[in-house]
Design an enzyme around this catalytic site. Structure first.
Site, short mmCIF file in Angstrom:
data_model
loop_
_atom_site.label_atom_id
_atom_site.label_comp_id
_atom_site.label_asym_id
_atom_site.label_seq_id
_atom_site.Cartn_x
_atom_site.Cartn_y
_atom_site.Cartn_z
CB SER A 212 -10.53 -21.17 8.09
OG SER A 212 -11.55 -20.96 8.93
NE ARG A 213 -4.58 -15.47 7.75
CZ ARG A 213 -5.25 -14.57 8.63
NH1 ARG A 213 -6.68 -14.63 8.41
NH2 ARG A 213 -4.95 -13.60 9.52
CG LEU A 214 -9.31 -22.96 4.14
CD1 LEU A 214 -10.37 -23.91 4.49
CD2 LEU A 214 -7.91 -23.35 4.08
#
Length: 212
Positions: free
Chosen positions: A190-192
């Site tokens: 999630s691009r975290l």
């Protein structure tokens, strides 16, 4: 193109980078990751992007190979008269980046750059294959040449001159970047992504988490 570049995506889910699992010394953390990259047999694990800045403030990058690593810094070798050599002479600060795609990892390093001692450059040069040693004489790196034939002719000339024992050219040698900042990036879902930065505060390293 059949595929829109904007639609290309990848979910990063191989690993995580937590403060409790990272080492307090960034050099030790880097050695751990580099060892894992070597054991994973990924292509060119020692390849690193070197970023420098020219006299007019214009940045440039290129790929060089890591050839030495210890508490003093990271070492690579090149032609001192090349564009990067001229830029480092004007601004002796640089940034390095490793991108280990298969491990979904990036390491960024910043610091001051100095030439290594002549004896160290001599020792490394002597360890190189003969063709590479002749090539260091044959290539006027970053200069405009008329054709590849210039390189071939130069290689033949210096090969005949030095035979099996070419000395290290005076215009060729090593650089060492002494880090004052490191950043370790681990891709996450999630691009975290996980980003841990180490910055030098006096003689101590301060470890901080950065937002992705």
């Amino acid at each position: 193109m059949d595929t829109s570049l904007a639609d290309l995506r990848k979910s990063y889910e191989r690993a995580e980078l937590d403060e409790s699992a990272s080492l307090p010394d960034p050099l030790k953390q880097f050695e751990t990751w580099l060892d894992q990259a070597l054991k994973a047999q990924i292509p060119e694990p020692t390849a690193m992007t070197l970023a420098t800045v020219g006299p007019q403030g214009r940045p440039s990058t290129r790929i060089v190979l890591l050839k030495g690593l210890d508490a003093r810094g990271l070492v690579w070798y090149t032609n001192y008269g090349s564009r990067k050599g001229e830029e480092l002479a004007a601004h002796p600060w640089a940034a390095l980046q490793f991108h280990w795609v298969e491990l979904e990892r990036v390491v960024r390093i910043e610091g001051r750059v100095d030439k290594v001692e002549a004896a160290e450059s001599d020792a490394y040069f002597a360890s190189r294959p003969l063709d590479s040693r002749i090539g260091a004489w044959a290539s006027p790196q970053s200069q405009v040449i008329g054709s590849r034939a210039v390189l071939v002719a130069n290689a033949a000339k210096y090969g005949a001159r030095y035979a099996l024992h070419p000395p290290r050219p005076p215009h060729w040698g090593g650089y060492r970047l002494q880090p004052d900042r490191w950043e370790f990036w681990q891709g996450r879902k999630s691009r975290l992504h996980d980003r841990l930065r180490y910055r030098l505060d006096g003689s101590a390293w301060v470890r901080e988490r950065l937002a992705p």
